[in-house]
Design an enzyme around this catalytic site. Structure first.
Site, PDB file in Angstrom:
ATOM      1  N   GLN A 192      -2.886 -12.335   7.980  1.00 26.19           N
ATOM      2  CA  GLN A 192      -3.066 -12.028   6.554  1.00 26.19           C
ATOM      3  C   GLN A 192      -2.326 -13.057   5.698  1.00 26.19           C
ATOM      4  O   GLN A 192      -2.868 -13.588   4.724  1.00 26.19           O
ATOM      5  CB  GLN A 192      -2.548 -10.623   6.267  1.00 26.19           C
ATOM      6  CG  GLN A 192      -2.382 -10.305   4.780  1.00 26.19           C
ATOM      7  CD  GLN A 192      -2.016  -8.849   4.523  1.00 26.19           C
ATOM      8  OE1 GLN A 192      -2.866  -7.976   4.643  1.00 26.19           O
ATOM      9  NE2 GLN A 192      -0.783  -8.565   4.169  1.00 26.19           N
ATOM     10  N   MET A 243       0.844  -1.197   0.000  1.00 22.82           N
ATOM     11  CA  MET A 243       0.000   0.000   0.000  1.00 22.82           C
ATOM     12  C   MET A 243       0.883   1.254   0.000  1.00 22.82           C
ATOM     13  O   MET A 243       0.431   2.341   0.345  1.00 22.82           O
ATOM     14  CB  MET A 243      -0.946   0.000   1.201  1.00 22.82           C
ATOM     15  CG  MET A 243      -1.929  -1.188   1.147  1.00 22.82           C
ATOM     16  SD  MET A 243      -3.453  -0.936   2.047  1.00 22.82           S
ATOM     17  CE  MET A 243      -2.863  -0.640   3.687  1.00 22.82           C
ATOM     18  N   LEU A 251       6.781   3.097   1.445  1.00 20.93           N
ATOM     19  CA  LEU A 251       7.693   1.962   1.567  1.00 20.93           C
ATOM     20  C   LEU A 251       8.829   2.231   2.550  1.00 20.93           C
ATOM     21  O   LEU A 251       9.405   3.308   2.574  1.00 20.93           O
ATOM     22  CB  LEU A 251       8.273   1.633   0.188  1.00 20.93           C
ATOM     23  CG  LEU A 251       7.218   1.345  -0.884  1.00 20.93           C
ATOM     24  CD1 LEU A 251       7.900   1.028  -2.211  1.00 20.93           C
ATOM     25  CD2 LEU A 251       6.287   0.214  -0.486  1.00 20.93           C
ATOM     26  N   SER A 289       6.603  -0.620  10.203  1.00 26.08           N
ATOM     27  CA  SER A 289       5.240  -0.519   9.700  1.00 26.08           C
ATOM     28  C   SER A 289       5.016   0.922   9.257  1.00 26.08           C
ATOM     29  O   SER A 289       5.556   1.850   9.867  1.00 26.08           O
ATOM     30  CB  SER A 289       4.256  -0.841  10.830  1.00 26.08           C
ATOM     31  OG  SER A 289       2.976  -0.312  10.550  1.00 26.08           O
ATOM     32  N   SER A 290       4.222   1.072   8.211  1.00 27.29           N
ATOM     33  CA  SER A 290       3.927   2.441   7.759  1.00 27.29           C
ATOM     34  C   SER A 290       3.246   3.234   8.866  1.00 27.29           C
ATOM     35  O   SER A 290       3.413   4.445   8.959  1.00 27.29           O
ATOM     36  CB  SER A 290       3.028   2.398   6.535  1.00 27.29           C
ATOM     37  OG  SER A 290       3.706   1.709   5.506  1.00 27.29           O
ATOM     38  N   HIS A 326       9.514  -3.331   3.467  1.00 28.38           N
ATOM     39  CA  HIS A 326       9.017  -3.609   2.107  1.00 28.38           C
ATOM     40  C   HIS A 326      10.179  -3.955   1.180  1.00 28.38           C
ATOM     41  O   HIS A 326      10.069  -4.849   0.341  1.00 28.38           O
ATOM     42  CB  HIS A 326       8.319  -2.366   1.525  1.00 28.38           C
ATOM     43  CG  HIS A 326       7.052  -1.987   2.218  1.00 28.38           C
ATOM     44  ND1 HIS A 326       6.936  -0.850   2.975  1.00 28.38           N
ATOM     45  CD2 HIS A 326       5.835  -2.569   2.227  1.00 28.38           C
ATOM     46  CE1 HIS A 326       5.707  -0.752   3.441  1.00 28.38           C
ATOM     47  NE2 HIS A 326       5.011  -1.784   3.007  1.00 28.38           N
ATOM     48  N   GLY A 340       4.767 -10.373   4.120  1.00 33.63           N
ATOM     49  CA  GLY A 340       5.541 -10.321   5.359  1.00 33.63           C
ATOM     50  C   GLY A 340       4.844 -11.080   6.479  1.00 33.63           C
ATOM     51  O   GLY A 340       3.618 -11.096   6.588  1.00 33.63           O
ATOM     52  N   LYS A 341       5.668 -11.695   7.331  1.00 31.02           N
ATOM     53  CA  LYS A 341       5.128 -12.412   8.489  1.00 31.02           C
ATOM     54  C   LYS A 341       4.592 -11.454   9.555  1.00 31.02           C
ATOM     55  O   LYS A 341       3.953 -11.876  10.501  1.00 31.02           O
ATOM     56  CB  LYS A 341       6.233 -13.253   9.126  1.00 31.02           C
ATOM     57  CG  LYS A 341       6.437 -14.596   8.480  1.00 31.02           C
ATOM     58  CD  LYS A 341       7.343 -15.385   9.411  1.00 31.02           C
ATOM     59  CE  LYS A 341       7.649 -16.745   8.890  1.00 31.02           C
ATOM     60  NZ  LYS A 341       8.514 -17.480   9.834  1.00 31.02           N
TER      61      LYS A 341
HETATM   62  O1  PAF Z   1      -0.244  -5.812   3.682  1.00 31.30           O
HETATM   63  C1  PAF Z   1      -0.622  -4.898   2.919  1.00 31.30           C
HETATM   64  O2  PAF Z   1       0.071  -3.924   2.665  1.00 31.30           O
HETATM   65  C2  PAF Z   1      -2.004  -4.994   2.299  1.00 31.30           C
HETATM   66  O3  PAF Z   1      -2.905  -5.624   3.155  1.00 31.30           O
HETATM   67  C3  PAF Z   1      -2.013  -5.667   0.913  1.00 31.30           C
HETATM   68  C4  PAF Z   1      -1.557  -7.118   1.007  1.00 31.30           C
HETATM   69  C5  PAF Z   1      -1.094  -4.904  -0.041  1.00 31.30           C
HETATM   70  C6  PAF Z   1      -3.424  -5.668   0.340  1.00 31.30           C
HETATM   71  O4  PAF Z   1      -3.919  -4.370   0.185  1.00 31.30           O
END
Ligand code: PAF
Length: 279
Positions: free
Chosen positions: A150, A26, A29, A182-183, A33, A144-145
């Site tokens: 997710q 998203m 970065l 994390s962002s 990332h 990512g873990k």
């Molecule tokens: O983890 C993320 O950044 C988001 O949930 C993803 C996997 C890009 C889906 O929008």
């Protein structure tokens, strides 16, 4: 690096590629990332990244509008990593009409932990990931873990739909003091940033207790939650779960030494942080 927003153009650009490695993001970065991009490189070629802030996975009171958008800086970072295509669709490109077909994970995985506190979150994530996969048609995709649940949901989705995409897990990237990148860390004030590593320290304490034979899981969870509350956090959960399905371990599971993970989500000021640690 080619920056592409339309699905058609993306398909043209990637036609015939059989080993594409994909990293969906998203944006905003950070080093975490970029470590996903580097792992992707080991598993395929070319590398395709996406940046799309997916409205479907944000609740009505969540931070969709203020989610950090740093497109130009992101482009520069991806260029340095040797990414071949950045897919950056607008909402109109990806959702030209309301997205009425959605992927809903099973309740016993999608509505627990994060899903309990963020209703609909995993339906939003699964739907966009399936759609992105359909656009990119990757051989492998890296997640990512840090977003443990997710990752499991996407992995199960890929298996159940027999998607031709292998899901690769990347270790969590941490700052020197242990805070998972994390962002959303960007929302923290200076004082909160100094406090934030306590979440990971707490996970380590729980994991350490389990390793040294303290197996009253409920008691450990309660103690960890109390510690955070005492330090003015608002914990949603700190929970010891089985790695295989994220369900709480039974006494039998513990006796049989089931593989465990400690997962946590807690608010520090207005910022909600999540983290986890495999025991
Ligand atoms: O983890 C993320 O950044 C988001 O949930 C993803 C996997 C890009 C889906 O929008």
């Amino acid at each position: 690096m080619k920056i592409i927003s339309s699905i058609e153009e993306l398909r043209d650009q990637l036609r015939g590629q059989l080993r594409t490695a994909f990293v969906p993001t998203m944006g905003n970065l950070h080093e975490g990332h970029l470590s996903l991009m580097r792992l992707a490189k080991k598993h395929g070629d070319p590398i395709v990244a996406s940046i799309f802030v997916n409205r479907l996975q944000f609740g009505p009171n969540e931070d969709f509008d203020k989610y950090p958008r740093t497109f130009q800086a992101d482009v520069e970072k991806l260029e340095k990593e040797g990414v071949y295509v950045l897919f950056a669709p607008t909402e109109k490109d990806l959702y030209p009409e309301p997205q009425e077909y959605r992927v809903r994970p099973p309740d016993d995985l999608g509505n627990i932990l994060e899903g309990e506190f963020r209703p609909g979150f995993f339906t939003g994530v699964s739907t966009v990931v399936l759609k992105l996969f359909s656009c990119v048609q990757p051989r492998v995709a890296v997640f990512g873990k840090k977003d443990y649940q997710q990752l499991m949901i996407i992995r199960n989705m890929a298996k159940q739909f027999a998607l031709p995409t292998e899901i690769i897990a990347a270790d969590t990237w941490r700052a020197d003091d242990g805070l998972a990148l994390s962002s959303r860390n960007g929302y923290l004030s200076e004082a909160e940033r100094a406090e934030a590593p306590v979440l990971y320290q707490t996970l380590n304490e729980v994991a350490q207790e389990i390793r040294s034979g303290h197996l009253d899981i409920f008691e450990l969870e309660k103690k960890a939650m109390a510690k955070l509350s005492h330090r003015h956090w608002k914990p949603d959960y700190i929970s010891v779960r089985k790695r295989s399905d994220l369900q709480p371990p039974s006494a039998g599971d513990i006796a049989q030494k089931a593989e465990l993970v400690v997962v946590a989500a807690a608010k520090l000021g207005n910022t909600r942080l999540i983290d986890n640690l495999e025991v």
